[in-house]
Design a protein around this motif. Structure first.
Motif, PDB file in Angstrom:
ATOM      1  N   ARG A  37      -3.608  -1.187  -8.850  1.00 50.98           N
ATOM      2  CA  ARG A  37      -3.582  -0.510  -7.389  1.00 50.98           C
ATOM      3  C   ARG A  37      -4.999  -0.945  -6.675  1.00 50.98           C
ATOM      4  O   ARG A  37      -4.975  -1.517  -5.728  1.00 50.98           O
ATOM      5  CB  ARG A  37      -3.872   0.995  -7.242  1.00 50.98           C
ATOM      6  CG  ARG A  37      -2.655   1.622  -7.693  1.00 50.98           C
ATOM      7  CD  ARG A  37      -2.495   3.110  -7.365  1.00 50.98           C
ATOM      8  NE  ARG A  37      -1.157   3.788  -7.359  1.00 50.98           N
ATOM      9  CZ  ARG A  37      -0.753   4.020  -8.472  1.00 50.98           C
ATOM     10  NH1 ARG A  37      -1.243   3.753  -9.476  1.00 50.98           N
ATOM     11  NH2 ARG A  37       0.538   4.591  -8.442  1.00 50.98           N
ATOM     12  N   GLU A  87       0.944  -1.444   0.145  1.00 55.13           N
ATOM     13  CA  GLU A  87       0.050  -0.009   0.060  1.00 55.13           C
ATOM     14  C   GLU A  87       0.862   1.100  -0.087  1.00 55.13           C
ATOM     15  O   GLU A  87       0.718   2.087  -0.935  1.00 55.13           O
ATOM     16  CB  GLU A  87      -0.907  -0.157   1.269  1.00 55.13           C
ATOM     17  CG  GLU A  87      -2.181   0.884   0.972  1.00 55.13           C
ATOM     18  CD  GLU A  87      -3.000   0.936   1.941  1.00 55.13           C
ATOM     19  OE1 GLU A  87      -3.177   0.028   2.802  1.00 55.13           O
ATOM     20  OE2 GLU A  87      -4.012   1.938   2.094  1.00 55.13           O
ATOM     21  N   PRO A  88       1.782   1.309   0.977  1.00 58.31           N
ATOM     22  CA  PRO A  88       2.636   2.572   0.933  1.00 58.31           C
ATOM     23  C   PRO A  88       3.463   2.584  -0.402  1.00 58.31           C
ATOM     24  O   PRO A  88       3.453   3.793  -1.087  1.00 58.31           O
ATOM     25  CB  PRO A  88       3.629   2.243   1.988  1.00 58.31           C
ATOM     26  CG  PRO A  88       3.640   1.213   2.605  1.00 58.31           C
ATOM     27  CD  PRO A  88       2.186   0.515   2.023  1.00 58.31           C
ATOM     28  N   LEU A  89       3.845   1.600  -1.089  1.00 59.05           N
ATOM     29  CA  LEU A  89       4.089   1.565  -2.318  1.00 59.05           C
ATOM     30  C   LEU A  89       3.533   2.091  -3.415  1.00 59.05           C
ATOM     31  O   LEU A  89       3.851   2.872  -4.345  1.00 59.05           O
ATOM     32  CB  LEU A  89       4.727   0.080  -2.627  1.00 59.05           C
ATOM     33  CG  LEU A  89       5.821  -0.347  -3.884  1.00 59.05           C
ATOM     34  CD1 LEU A  89       6.900   0.654  -3.811  1.00 59.05           C
ATOM     35  CD2 LEU A  89       6.132  -1.591  -3.782  1.00 59.05           C
ATOM     36  N   LEU A  90       2.208   1.675  -3.379  1.00 58.38           N
ATOM     37  CA  LEU A  90       1.166   2.299  -4.279  1.00 58.38           C
ATOM     38  C   LEU A  90       0.997   3.778  -4.118  1.00 58.38           C
ATOM     39  O   LEU A  90       0.315   4.322  -5.078  1.00 58.38           O
ATOM     40  CB  LEU A  90      -0.029   1.484  -4.242  1.00 58.38           C
ATOM     41  CG  LEU A  90       0.219  -0.152  -4.559  1.00 58.38           C
ATOM     42  CD1 LEU A  90      -1.030  -0.885  -4.138  1.00 58.38           C
ATOM     43  CD2 LEU A  90       0.583  -0.301  -6.272  1.00 58.38           C
ATOM     44  N   ALA A  91       1.489   4.170  -2.968  1.00 57.14           N
ATOM     45  CA  ALA A  91       1.012   5.486  -2.849  1.00 57.14           C
ATOM     46  C   ALA A  91       2.242   6.544  -3.376  1.00 57.14           C
ATOM     47  O   ALA A  91       2.212   7.849  -3.596  1.00 57.14           O
ATOM     48  CB  ALA A  91       1.002   5.798  -1.284  1.00 57.14           C
ATOM     49  N   THR A  92       3.274   5.925  -3.964  1.00 56.78           N
ATOM     50  CA  THR A  92       4.286   6.690  -4.442  1.00 56.78           C
ATOM     51  C   THR A  92       3.832   6.559  -6.129  1.00 56.78           C
ATOM     52  O   THR A  92       2.932   6.256  -6.615  1.00 56.78           O
ATOM     53  CB  THR A  92       5.641   5.977  -4.238  1.00 56.78           C
ATOM     54  OG1 THR A  92       5.629   4.678  -5.275  1.00 56.78           O
ATOM     55  CG2 THR A  92       5.864   5.414  -2.985  1.00 56.78           C
ATOM     56  N   PRO A  93       4.694   7.614  -6.765  1.00 56.20           N
ATOM     57  CA  PRO A  93       4.211   8.011  -8.003  1.00 56.20           C
ATOM     58  C   PRO A  93       4.613   6.573  -9.155  1.00 56.20           C
ATOM     59  O   PRO A  93       4.188   6.843 -10.218  1.00 56.20           O
ATOM     60  CB  PRO A  93       5.183   9.026  -8.569  1.00 56.20           C
ATOM     61  CG  PRO A  93       5.510   9.703  -7.146  1.00 56.20           C
ATOM     62  CD  PRO A  93       5.593   8.590  -6.377  1.00 56.20           C
ATOM     63  N   VAL A  94       4.889   5.545  -8.647  1.00 55.26           N
ATOM     64  CA  VAL A  94       5.323   4.496  -9.252  1.00 55.26           C
ATOM     65  C   VAL A  94       4.321   3.793  -9.988  1.00 55.26           C
ATOM     66  O   VAL A  94       3.228   3.823  -9.381  1.00 55.26           O
ATOM     67  CB  VAL A  94       6.036   3.337  -8.795  1.00 55.26           C
ATOM     68  CG1 VAL A  94       5.086   2.698  -7.564  1.00 55.26           C
ATOM     69  CG2 VAL A  94       6.542   2.595  -9.496  1.00 55.26           C
ATOM     70  N   ARG A  95       4.160   3.546 -11.241  1.00 63.12           N
ATOM     71  CA  ARG A  95       3.083   2.948 -12.085  1.00 63.12           C
ATOM     72  C   ARG A  95       3.276   1.460 -11.837  1.00 63.12           C
ATOM     73  O   ARG A  95       4.476   0.937 -11.830  1.00 63.12           O
ATOM     74  CB  ARG A  95       3.146   3.129 -13.289  1.00 63.12           C
ATOM     75  CG  ARG A  95       2.671   4.426 -14.008  1.00 63.12           C
ATOM     76  CD  ARG A  95       3.775   5.884 -13.733  1.00 63.12           C
ATOM     77  NE  ARG A  95       3.231   6.746 -15.017  1.00 63.12           N
ATOM     78  CZ  ARG A  95       3.572   7.975 -14.410  1.00 63.12           C
ATOM     79  NH1 ARG A  95       4.245   8.304 -13.371  1.00 63.12           N
ATOM     80  NH2 ARG A  95       3.339   9.026 -15.360  1.00 63.12           N
TER      81      ARG A  95
END
Ligand SMILES: Nc1ncnc2c1ncn2[C@@H]1O[C@H](COP(=O)(O)OP(=O)(O)O)[C@@H](O)[C@H]1O
Ligand SMILES: [Mg+2]
Lengths: 273, 310
Positions: free
Chosen positions: A265, A123-131
């Motif tokens: 996501r 979840e924190p990973l998906l909150a970064t700009p990474v696609r």
């Protein structure tokens, strides 16, 4: 594609490697398991050739496999029967070797994704700009590179072994086009296929073992293919290998689509168990 | 005043239930909004929608001018999210974890930012240790560092002090105050009433639906503005009778020598009430406005919400 995509993908790859190779267990699996698979193949073939007689082999189903091989390599009949059987056994390796990319890719996929799920890092990973496609591509690349390298190293080890324990001049028969089709086409395709199966399996469970079990189903067709070949159901000649490559490529596209669909996501956060 | 978070009828339905229903609220730049509600009220779901991690079933929202569904990557450059669980790679060090997350942001001096926030969180000396050896509080601080690493102007925090010891909670609250002073907009989910009361400029109370949205003091006066407490030397039936017969008295409760009286209008009725008490020979020791804790407000609102649903 965005100007920052390469940088972000590289970031994912480096993290996966750092995480995997600093873990003794997984490093051991990646390096030693493939070598073990290769050496075991050499050993089994060696034992059969040393202790079985041409007659005893001839009276089995293997006779069919040999007949088929003779028809695709006519010059084979100039060898003694036992040497012909050697060629038949060694020729299984291009298929057998697929176990290596299968195992490494599935291990990479399940290890990295299940860990992220267990720790709640997705979840924190998906909150970064990474696609999400960058994440998936980074992970797949991180798994594919060691899988390909180890497979090719093992192929080399096998050939050196054949040259060493096999009858003289046998290598030229073993190194058929099937080898190159397998190493350059099958191996990459199966690597991606297994990785995506690993991703799909990982999305369904929290336990790496069951994810790996699910993913490892892919080994069954590989074993089936070997059985069919030695018993003479199909000849792994160039034409058949190309047909198979096309089938695997199509399968790849379907599985890739499924994996990309799952790897969004919303589904990661809401639907993954 | 422009709004930095604007949501309009935001709704999230899961197959089994509605998690958030038609949530419309605006947050001003630099404001700290407390999102308060019981477990399962839809706080985390709201946060996930506003931070572009999941899509609303219907409704829309803009955060920092970006649409939460269609401009997610741009949105993620300017927001920081503290998730319910810290979520780190436990076999990597604190530094390596922050480095990994920080590397996803464009144009960031990664090393400088990591050092800055590890120092602020008091984790600088532990930077090379694996996260697996960290205590819960340390992990939470590391998670806060991660959410701040790219200097986002908007922060979404999901229960930042849940499950922490009082000291760690206190440190995190102090940090929130500091971030607020720096002018950042903070969207704080909590079920800790005191935390909401002391930190938040405004409170949004939700329980699937938005129940109330206002400042703490307004919430208090809205619900409890009509209560006055009178302490007397003694209370007898005559006094009680007189008070109950007054037209502007809604309700009277006696507690020893104290009367809790609910009026129609506090400011208008209080002088008349006191006059009546004096005339019926009541000896008044003190008159005060009823003081209510955040808890009273919360319970009253949640109760009235549940009452309506039945
Ligand atoms: N992924 C999901 N699938 C189904 N239901 C969910 C999911 N996430 C949350 N819910 C439900 O939505 C409601 C709100 O949950 P949540 O937003 O986590 O509440 P809170 O954070 O306020 O405790 C709960 O009833 C919860 O069970
Ligand atoms: Mg929650």
């Amino acid at each position: 594609m965005n100007k920052n995509s390469p940088h972000r993908i590289k970031n994912v790859i480096l993290k996966e490697w750092r995480n995997t190779f600093f873990n003794l267990n997984s490093a051991a699996v990646i390096i030693f398991l493939p070598l073990l698979i290769t050496l075991q193949a050499l050993f089994v073939i060696y034992v059969v050739i040393m202790f079985a007689s041409a007659d005893s082999l001839n009276s089995t189903l293997l006779q069919n496999g040999l007949n088929l091989l003779q028809s695709s390599i006519p010059s084979l009949s100039s060898l003694s029967t036992i040497d012909q059987f050697q060629v038949l056994f060694y020729s299984q390796f291009p298929i057998y070797i697929l176990l290596i990319p299968v195992l490494i890719s599935i291990m990479f996929a399940t290890f990295s994704i299940i860990e992220e799920k267990q720790y709640g890092a997705l979840e924190p990973l998906l909150a970064t700009p990474v696609r999400t496609w960058e994440l998936l591509l980074g992970k797949a690349t991180a798994g594919a590179v060691p899988a390909l390298i180890m497979t090719w190293i093992c192929a080399l080890v096998f050939l050196i072994g054949v040259n060493w324990i096999g009858s003289p001049d046998i290598l030229s028969y073993v190194l058929s086009p099937a080898w190159w089709i397998s190493l350059l086409l099958f191996v990459p395709l199966v690597t991606i296929l297994s990785f995506m199966l690993g991703v799909i399996a990982s999305s369904r469970t929290k336990d790496p073992k069951s994810a790996q079990n699910m993913g490892i189903i892919i080994i069954i067709p590989v074993l089936l293919l070997i059985g069919m070949q030695v018993s003479g159901f199909i000849a792994l000649n160039t034409f058949n290998m190309m047909i198979m490559a096309i089938i695997i490529a199509i399968l790849n596209l379907i599985i890739l689509k499924a994996a990309v669909y799952l790897f969004q996501r919303e589904s990661i956060v809401v639907k993954w168990k | 005043m422009s709004f930095i978070i604007e949501s309009s009828k935001l709704t999230k339905k899961f197959p089994e239930r509605v998690a958030v229903r038609s949530l419309s609220l605006n947050v001003k730049k630099g404001e700290l909004l407390g999102l308060l509600g019981p477990n399962g009220a839809g706080k985390t779901t709201t946060l996930r929608m506003l931070s572009g991690i999941i899509s609303p079933t219907s409704g829309s929202a803009q955060v920092a001018g970006y649409d939460i569904e269609n401009e997610v990557e741009d949105l993620h450059e300017v927001i920081g999210l503290l998730t319910e669980t810290p979520g780190f790679y436990e076999s990597l060090s604190a530094w390596e974890n922050l480095e990994f997350f920080a590397n996803f942001y464009a144009d960031l001096d990664v090393d400088y930012q990591i050092e800055k926030y590890l120092k602020i969180m008091g984790l600088w000396n532990r930077r090379d240790e694996k996260v697996s050896v960290f205590s819960k509080g340390m992990k939470q601080k590391l998670a806060l560092a991660r959410s701040l690493i790219h200097e986002p102007e908007i922060l979404f925090f999901d229960e930042p002090t849940a499950g922490l010891d009082p000291r760690a909670s206190r440190e995190i609250r102090d940090l929130l105050m500091k971030l607020k002073k720096e002018g950042r907009t903070i969207f704080l989910c909590t079920h800790n009433l005191e935390e909401a009361e002391t930190l938040a400029d405004r409170i949004a109370l939700i329980n699937t639906d938005l129940i109330a949205l206002d400042t703490t003091s307004n919430l208090k006066s809205q619900i409890f503005k009509k209560m006055v407490i009178v302490d007397l030397e003694s209370v007898n039936n005559h006094i009680l009778d007189t008070v109950e017969k007054l037209k502007f008295v809604v309700n009277v409760k006696q507690k020893d020598n104290q009367l809790q009286i609910e009026l129609i209008d506090f400011d208008q009725n209080t002088p008349d009430l006191i006059k009546a008490l004096v005339e019926s020979d009541g000896r008044i020791k003190g008159v005060s406005k009823a003081k209510h804790s955040m808890e009273d407000i919360y319970l009253a609102l949640i109760k009235s919400d549940e009452g309506e649903e039945i």
